[in-house]
Write a protein that holds these residues in place. Structure first.
Motif, PDB file in Angstrom:
ATOM      1  N   MET A 118       0.861  -1.178   0.000  1.00 51.81           N
ATOM      2  CA  MET A 118       0.000   0.000   0.000  1.00 51.81           C
ATOM      3  C   MET A 118       0.901   1.232   0.000  1.00 51.81           C
ATOM      4  N   THR A 119       0.593   2.223  -0.806  1.00 48.31           N
ATOM      5  CA  THR A 119       1.448   3.403  -0.898  1.00 48.31           C
ATOM      6  C   THR A 119       0.614   4.680  -0.858  1.00 48.31           C
ATOM      7  N   GLY A 120       1.319   5.804  -0.814  1.00 47.07           N
ATOM      8  CA  GLY A 120       0.672   7.107  -0.917  1.00 47.07           C
ATOM      9  C   GLY A 120      -0.100   7.518   0.326  1.00 47.07           C
ATOM     10  N   ARG A 121      -1.125   8.347   0.104  1.00 45.88           N
ATOM     11  CA  ARG A 121      -1.925   8.876   1.207  1.00 45.88           C
ATOM     12  C   ARG A 121      -2.638   7.773   1.977  1.00 45.88           C
ATOM     13  N   LEU A 122      -3.065   6.735   1.282  1.00 47.19           N
ATOM     14  CA  LEU A 122      -3.750   5.635   1.963  1.00 47.19           C
ATOM     15  C   LEU A 122      -2.819   4.969   2.968  1.00 47.19           C
ATOM     16  N   SER A 123      -1.565   4.780   2.578  1.00 47.64           N
ATOM     17  CA  SER A 123      -0.582   4.204   3.495  1.00 47.64           C
ATOM     18  C   SER A 123      -0.325   5.141   4.673  1.00 47.64           C
TER      19      SER A 123
END
Length: 339
Positions: A317-322
């Motif tokens: 999972m990457t980015g803002r969600l991470s």
């Protein structure tokens, strides 16, 4: 006579053990250097000048002070002039930054391994910083500083490939973020640290405030007391987290062998020991991993899902969600330790 249980350390592991034992038929004493719980996984945020909440420890049964020694023969803990007797001891003193492996680190480098050091770092006004060590702590510190202070030039010194333990997809995202944040990665080993300077083994010099995240060490207290320890000083434990040399002593968190240093292991170890001492379980412990969360500032991150043995899966999972997920887990860990 009510059994006397003494817990040394009120980090994630020690505090979670105390939470279980507060409802048990024991006389509980918790010894901690300060009177509040510190979310260690947020210390890179403290270093970047962010306000992080401090959680007061329950005053009942709390002894504030530094542990000076353990008398295993007489089952007594020495804290300053106090002698605290125990029937069962839970050793949860955690770890600190390794300041002596390279010349100059202790005298010239800052760390983010404790609240005092992280707070000192936030007062620095240098235009350049050198973060040494590209493990979880180094990556999080470098990216937090770069995001908070866009004009700050951030260098990251890595002895091994940055994020080399992650899956290819996670490494790709990490490299992309470091590039976007203008964090310059320098591969090599540090030979010495001077005032606002790092010298690599190849002779290359980097100028700036030095932040040392390259390795942690545990206190020498366990070895000095006579507990069986490994070469790093971590207490050797059995499958019920008892010292193999002194079974009335339990070791949890960073100070125990066989686990990764993280709250992901400290919390369940503490809860398990609390249940064992309270007589609520007799089964061997099972520490299983699920993920590794790496914050890359407040708006980005990498969550590497893992097998039970901590090896990486393809799922990432990457980015803002991470970033959101890491914050959710961090808040949950603090709540779980304190409740």
């Amino acid at each position: 006579m009510t059994p006397r249980v003494v817990i040394l350390g009120a980090g994630y592991a020690g505090l979670s053990a105390a939470g279980v034992l507060r409802g048990a038929n024991v006389h509980l004493t918790v010894v901690n250097r300060i009177d509040h719980f510190v979310e260690r996984v947020r210390l890179h945020q403290v270093a970047a000048g962010q306000d992080v909440k401090h959680w007061p420890l329950p005053s009942e049964g709390l002894v504030v002070g530094t542990v000076d020694g353990i008398d295993l023969a007489n089952k007594v803990v020495h804290v300053g002039a106090q002698e605290i007797p125990y029937d069962t001891l839970v050793y949860a003193l955690g770890s600190s930054a390794d300041l002596d492996s390279v010349p100059g680190v202790r005298d010239h480098a800052f760390t983010v391994a404790d609240l005092e050091s992280a707070t000192k770092l936030r007062t620095q006004t240098s235009s350049e910083v050198v973060v040494v060590g590209a493990g979880l702590t180094g990556i999080e510190t470098a990216t937090e500083l770069a995001e908070t202070y866009p004009r700050l030039r951030v260098n990251l010194v890595a002895g091994d490939p940055v994020g080399g333990w992650l899956s290819a997809r996670a490494q790709k995202h990490l490299a992309k973020v470091l590039t976007r944040m203008d964090i310059e990665v320098h591969n090599g080993r540090v030979a010495k640290v001077g005032p606002d300077m790092v010298t690599l083994e190849n002779g290359h010099k980097l100028l700036g405030t030095v932040v040392w995240t390259a390795g942690f060490r545990v206190p020498e207290l366990a070895r000095a007391a006579g507990l069986a320890v490994d070469d790093a000083g971590r207490i050797i434990i059995d499958d019920r987290l008892r010292s193999v040399s002194h079974p009335e002593v339990y070791a949890v968190g960073d100070a125990a062998t066989g686990t990764r240093m993280s709250c992901q292991t400290g919390l369940p170890m503490g809860k398990y020991v609390g249940k064992v001492i309270a007589g609520r379980t007799s089964k061997p412990v099972r520490i299983r991993y699920v993920w590794q969360n790496i914050s890359l500032g407040r708006r980005d991150g990498v969550t590497q899902f893992t097998r039970a043995d901590d090896s990486p899966l393809w799922a990432v999972m990457t980015g803002r969600l991470s970033a959101w997920f890491k914050e959710f887990i961090t808040r949950g860990a603090a709540w779980s330790a304190r409740r």
